[in-house]
Motif scaffolding. Structure first.
Motif, PDB file in Angstrom:
ATOM      1  N   GLU A  28      -3.910   0.742  -5.286  1.00 42.12           N
ATOM      2  CA  GLU A  28      -3.918  -0.001  -4.027  1.00 42.12           C
ATOM      3  C   GLU A  28      -4.348   0.928  -2.890  1.00 42.12           C
ATOM      4  O   GLU A  28      -4.770   2.046  -3.129  1.00 42.12           O
ATOM      5  N   ASP A  29      -4.248   0.423  -1.692  1.00 39.07           N
ATOM      6  CA  ASP A  29      -4.650   1.213  -0.530  1.00 39.07           C
ATOM      7  C   ASP A  29      -3.770   2.455  -0.395  1.00 39.07           C
ATOM      8  O   ASP A  29      -2.585   2.416  -0.694  1.00 39.07           O
ATOM      9  N   LYS A  46      -7.934   3.099  -6.458  1.00 39.65           N
ATOM     10  CA  LYS A  46      -8.917   2.070  -6.797  1.00 39.65           C
ATOM     11  C   LYS A  46      -9.383   1.326  -5.553  1.00 39.65           C
ATOM     12  O   LYS A  46     -10.447   0.728  -5.539  1.00 39.65           O
ATOM     13  N   ASP A  47      -8.541   1.374  -4.548  1.00 41.94           N
ATOM     14  CA  ASP A  47      -8.861   0.637  -3.327  1.00 41.94           C
ATOM     15  C   ASP A  47      -9.122   1.629  -2.185  1.00 41.94           C
ATOM     16  O   ASP A  47      -9.414   2.790  -2.422  1.00 41.94           O
ATOM     17  N   SER A  78     -12.231   7.116  -4.890  1.00 38.37           N
ATOM     18  CA  SER A  78     -11.620   5.846  -4.489  1.00 38.37           C
ATOM     19  C   SER A  78     -12.679   4.821  -4.143  1.00 38.37           C
ATOM     20  O   SER A  78     -13.878   5.030  -4.342  1.00 38.37           O
ATOM     21  N   GLY A  79     -12.195   3.727  -3.573  1.00 39.13           N
ATOM     22  CA  GLY A  79     -13.053   2.716  -2.986  1.00 39.13           C
ATOM     23  C   GLY A  79     -13.489   3.191  -1.608  1.00 39.13           C
ATOM     24  O   GLY A  79     -13.742   4.373  -1.407  1.00 39.13           O
ATOM     25  N   SER A 133       0.842  -1.195   0.000  1.00 39.58           N
ATOM     26  CA  SER A 133       0.000   0.000   0.000  1.00 39.58           C
ATOM     27  C   SER A 133       0.872   1.238   0.000  1.00 39.58           C
ATOM     28  O   SER A 133       2.068   1.175   0.198  1.00 39.58           O
TER      29      SER A 133
END
Lengths: 104, 198
Positions: free
Chosen positions: A20-21, A35-36, A52-53, A3
């Motif tokens: 990613e995170d 995206k995460d 984001s997510g 991350s």
């Protein structure tokens, strides 16, 4: 630990894009696209639009938050901006000023 | 988080366009376009891609960097490092397999350093020579004064280059016959006389 972490004491001025995170403990100004999950920890400052997510905020966010999942404003969070998400929680003690847009 | 709160990580699938500044360590496994300035260590991991100048206390490179690296402590290029840009740090290590294209300079960090160093070097040599010339010139001149004020004798005794430089510091690198010594001496004596009068 796959991350991205913006550590305390670090300032990023610009655009952060991640698949990613993203964890923000420091300061981010500009734009944040992930995206995460995005986590703004206590002491973290984001002056940027977040796309984001799932988003979890315990720090300060000034800007619009757009999530394709849930947004959690935790105790101690300070958010100024519009929030667009499918689900949203605002914990007791969170400061929030802005519009909420949930896909209904 | 597991690596400590002061550590910043740009993950392998992350892209930062902009400046990264502050204190603490920065680890870059993704892409960064924009200057990175921090007071801690910067690690560009294998797979990391940085198109920016990096300035930090200590810089370790295993990935690719296009930009200048300036460290207060050390720049370390490990195997797999590819750097296009200048390196400047008190200590620089380039391991086997590390590629560099650019100017490499060890020594104290800072942009002003190379000029200051060269200036100091260029100053140091002449001043040393001058000191040497002075000491030689005193030895040579002392007997010359005692002997006689005859210009021919003077010229002969001060045929030595050092003696001439002592008398005329402006034309330090003068090579050739020393006849002009005579008018110079006149000047000197006049000046001394004036000073004494006043």
């Amino acid at each position: 630990m796959a991350s991205t972490v913006i550590g305390a004491g670090i300032t990023i001025e610009g655009e952060v894009t991640s698949d990613e995170d993203v964890v923000v403990q420091g300061t981010l100004r500009g734009k944040l696209v992930a995206k995460d999950a995005v986590t703004v920890e206590h002491g973290g400052v984001v002056e940027a639009d977040i796309t984001s997510g799932p988003v979890s905020v315990a720090g300060s966010v000034t800007g619009n938050i757009s999530s394709n999942d849930r947004v959690d404003l935790q105790n101690g969070a300070k958010v100024v901006g519009n929030v667009k998400a499918t689900r949203i929680t605002i914990a007791d003690g969170a400061q929030f000023k802005g519009n909420v847009d949930m896909d209904v | 988080m597991a690596t400590g709160h002061a550590t910043t990580v740009i993950g392998s699938s992350s892209f930062v366009r902009g400046r990264v500044t502050g204190s603490g360590d920065v680890e870059i496994a993704g892409r960064v376009e924009g200057d990175v300035t921090c007071s801690g260590d910067v690690l560009v991991d294998a797979g990391g891609l940085v198109a920016a100048n990096i300035s930090a206390r200590r810089i370790v490179i295993r990935g690719a960097v296009k930009g200048d690296l300036t460290a207060e402590d050390a720049v370390i290029l490990e195997a797999g490092a590819r750097v296009v840009g200048d390196l400047r740090a008190p200590r620089i290590a380039i391991a086997q397999g590390g590629l560099v294209r650019g100017h490499v300079q060890t020594g104290a960090a800072g942009a002003a350093r190379p000029r200051a160093a060269s200036a100091a070097a260029s100053r140091a040599t002449p001043s040393n020579e001058r000191v040497a010339a002075k000491s030689v010139a005193r030895v040579e001149l002392a007997p010359a004064k005692k002997q006689a004020p005859a210009p021919a004798a003077r010229a002969a005794s001060s045929g030595n280059n050092h003696a001439e430089t002592r008398e005329r510091p402006k034309a330090a690198t003068r090579v050739g016959p020393p006849p002009p010594v005579v008018p110079v001496l006149k000047k000197g004596t006049k000046a001394v006389a004036h000073h004494k009068k006043r």
